[in-house]
Every structure is written in C-alpha cells, then in structure tokens.
Design a protein around this motif. Structure first.
Motif, PDB file in Angstrom:
ATOM      1  N   ALA A  32      37.931  14.795   7.468  1.00 31.82           N
ATOM      2  CA  ALA A  32      37.045  14.941   8.624  1.00 31.82           C
ATOM      3  C   ALA A  32      37.821  15.421   9.848  1.00 31.82           C
ATOM      4  CB  ALA A  32      36.349  13.612   8.920  1.00 31.82           C
ATOM      5  N   ILE A  33      39.024  14.903  10.033  1.00 35.45           N
ATOM      6  CA  ILE A  33      39.866  15.336  11.150  1.00 35.45           C
ATOM      7  C   ILE A  33      40.251  16.799  10.980  1.00 35.45           C
ATOM      8  CG2 ILE A  33      42.065  14.988  12.339  1.00 35.45           C
ATOM      9  CD1 ILE A  33      41.913  12.043  11.473  1.00 35.45           C
ATOM     10  N   GLN A  34      40.614  17.184   9.753  1.00 35.54           N
ATOM     11  CA  GLN A  34      40.971  18.578   9.496  1.00 35.54           C
ATOM     12  C   GLN A  34      39.813  19.510   9.813  1.00 35.54           C
ATOM     13  OE1 GLN A  34      42.159  17.984   5.379  1.00 35.54           O
ATOM     14  NE2 GLN A  34      44.283  18.447   5.876  1.00 35.54           N
ATOM     15  N   LEU A 160      31.646   9.732   7.700  1.00 38.00           N
ATOM     16  CA  LEU A 160      30.453   9.067   7.158  1.00 38.00           C
ATOM     17  C   LEU A 160      29.514  10.067   6.497  1.00 38.00           C
ATOM     18  CD1 LEU A 160      29.809   6.512  10.036  1.00 38.00           C
ATOM     19  CD2 LEU A 160      30.449   5.963   7.679  1.00 38.00           C
ATOM     20  N   ARG A 161      29.436  11.268   7.049  1.00 35.69           N
ATOM     21  CA  ARG A 161      28.641  12.329   6.425  1.00 35.69           C
ATOM     22  C   ARG A 161      29.071  12.546   4.981  1.00 35.69           C
ATOM     23  NH1 ARG A 161      30.322  17.720   7.153  1.00 35.69           N
ATOM     24  NH2 ARG A 161      32.342  16.677   6.876  1.00 35.69           N
ATOM     25  N   ALA A 177      23.384  10.824   5.538  1.00 30.77           N
ATOM     26  CA  ALA A 177      24.330  11.938   5.516  1.00 30.77           C
ATOM     27  C   ALA A 177      23.860  13.049   6.451  1.00 30.77           C
ATOM     28  CB  ALA A 177      24.476  12.481   4.094  1.00 30.77           C
ATOM     29  N   GLY A 178      22.564  13.342   6.422  1.00 31.94           N
ATOM     30  CA  GLY A 178      22.005  14.373   7.294  1.00 31.94           C
ATOM     31  C   GLY A 178      22.120  14.011   8.757  1.00 31.94           C
ATOM     32  N   LEU A 179      21.909  12.745   9.076  1.00 33.36           N
ATOM     33  CA  LEU A 179      22.007  12.287  10.460  1.00 33.36           C
ATOM     34  C   LEU A 179      23.435  12.452  10.989  1.00 33.36           C
ATOM     35  CD1 LEU A 179      20.899  10.826  12.969  1.00 33.36           C
ATOM     36  CD2 LEU A 179      21.419   8.645  11.819  1.00 33.36           C
ATOM     37  N   HIS A 180      24.413  12.015  10.193  1.00 36.28           N
ATOM     38  CA  HIS A 180      25.809  12.124  10.627  1.00 36.28           C
ATOM     39  C   HIS A 180      26.283  13.585  10.652  1.00 36.28           C
ATOM     40  CE1 HIS A 180      26.747   7.880  11.036  1.00 36.28           C
ATOM     41  NE2 HIS A 180      26.095   7.646   9.911  1.00 36.28           N
ATOM     42  N   GLN A 181      25.748  14.410   9.758  1.00 36.99           N
ATOM     43  CA  GLN A 181      26.073  15.834   9.781  1.00 36.99           C
ATOM     44  C   GLN A 181      25.615  16.474  11.093  1.00 36.99           C
ATOM     45  OE1 GLN A 181      27.391  18.264   6.989  1.00 36.99           O
ATOM     46  NE2 GLN A 181      27.829  18.939   9.076  1.00 36.99           N
TER      47      GLN A 181
END
Length: 210
Positions: A32-34, A160-161, A177-181
């Motif tokens: 996620a950081i990358q 989390l996505r 997943a959609g919310l965090h995306q």
C-alpha cells in the motif's frame, strides 16, 4: 524522529482483520505504501550541492536506504536543467561520451547512480542538484515517522482495500473493499496535488532492517 517498523504498524491492521497473519499484513501494508508513493508522487527526495569532479560522470545522490527511484522530477548542472536520456541512446549517438570532457547536458540513472554526460571537464562545487520521487523497496521494513503520520489514513485505506478484496478469506468484503478503494484514490489525488504545489519538499527516509 526514529523510523517506524512496518511489522509494528501492521498490528493496527490486525485489529480490523484479526484472523490475518502478521507477515501477510506487513506485506500488504508495504504494498500500500509503494502504491501510494508511486501514484501520488509525494515522497520527494531532494539532492542539493553535489560537487562535480573532473572526468567523473558517476554520482551517488545519497538515497535513503530501503528506497528506489520511482520518477525523476529534475536534475541540473550549475543551475542549467539537464535533459534526460538513456545509456543506449548515448552509446549510439555519442560513442565517446565517457572519455570526452565538457559541460554536462544530459543525464540518466544506472540503477540508483546518477550519470551525467558529457563528463565534467573540471571540478565544480555544488554543481549537481535535483529531485526524485521515491518508493520503498520490497525489502523495506521501516518507514519514516513524519511521512507515515502525514499519510497514515490513506495508507491504511490502501491496505484494508487489498485485505477486503480477498473474498477467499473470512475477512473478505467487497463492499468494504470498494469503500476503502474510494478513500485511497481520493487521498492519492490530494497528496499528488499538494506535492506538485510544494516547492519546499523535504528529505524523507525509509530504510530496511539489518
């Protein structure tokens, strides 16, 4: 400030996804950081005041350990911007670029080493300056405290996505997943806009364990 250990930060994810193993969570967090760094272009490292040496085209810009270059923003020599090129192009167009000395007008990176061409004809103090966008390597185990605190919510949303997208696991949830995306994408755009307007980019540090 001391760097933050990714494995320690991954324990915060474990609160949301208690069944997920910690090594897996650490890997997801690093990814996620990358992704955040690459897409937002907000992890900017400035190298200022490198002294050019006569007949030497190779320069270590001092990248923080555990990072690699994602994009080059600018490179200049004695205040004049250099044009980006590649080693293959130089070899084809200027076969003797490594031996004939003059004022550098082009640059490329050989892995993480800056190469200027033609080679400098004389020493020039503080001649080489520039800025690059970084992202952590696959071996990175730590993250700069200030960078993480500034982007914590976005990075956690990205992690989390990915976790909730894995519907083969007990914790999978496409809706979450959609919310965090959506949150992750918005944060990336915000960070990218801020980075483009920020003319005082600071050196960030990520490092690997060892």
């Amino acid at each position: 400030m001391a760097d933050l250990v990714l494995q320690d930060l991954a324990q915060e994810l474990q609160i949301k996804v208690p069944d997920a193993p910690l090594p897996y969570l650490t890997r997801v967090l690093r990814q996620a950081i990358q992704e955040f760094c690459e897409k937002s272009e907000s992890y900017i490292f400035c190298f200022d005041g490198i002294t050019a040496q006569a007949n030497d085209p190779y320069y270590d810009i001092g990248l923080p350990s555990g990072t690699r270059i994602s994009k080059v923003n600018r490179v200049s020599y004695d205040g004049v911007p250099l044009d980006a090129t590649s080693e293959a192009l130089l070899d084809a167009d200027v076969p003797n670029w490594e031996t004939e000395a003059s004022t550098p007008s082009k640059y490329f990176f050989r892995q993480e080493t800056l190469v200027v061409a033609p080679i400098p004809s004389s020493q020039s103090a503080n001649a080489i300056k520039g800025a690059v966008v970084l992202k952590p390597t696959r071996a990175a185990t730590k993250i700069d405290n200030a960078f993480f605190e500034e982007n914590e919510l976005a990075i956690m949303d990205g992690a989390l996505r990915t976790l909730f997208q894995d519907t083969k696991q007990l914790w999978g949830d496409i809706t979450l997943a959609g919310l965090h995306q959506q949150r992750f994408d918005m944060a990336i755009e915000g960070a990218k806009s801020k980075a483009q307007l920020d003319n005082t980019a600071k050196k960030r540090v990520m490092s690997y364990g060892g």
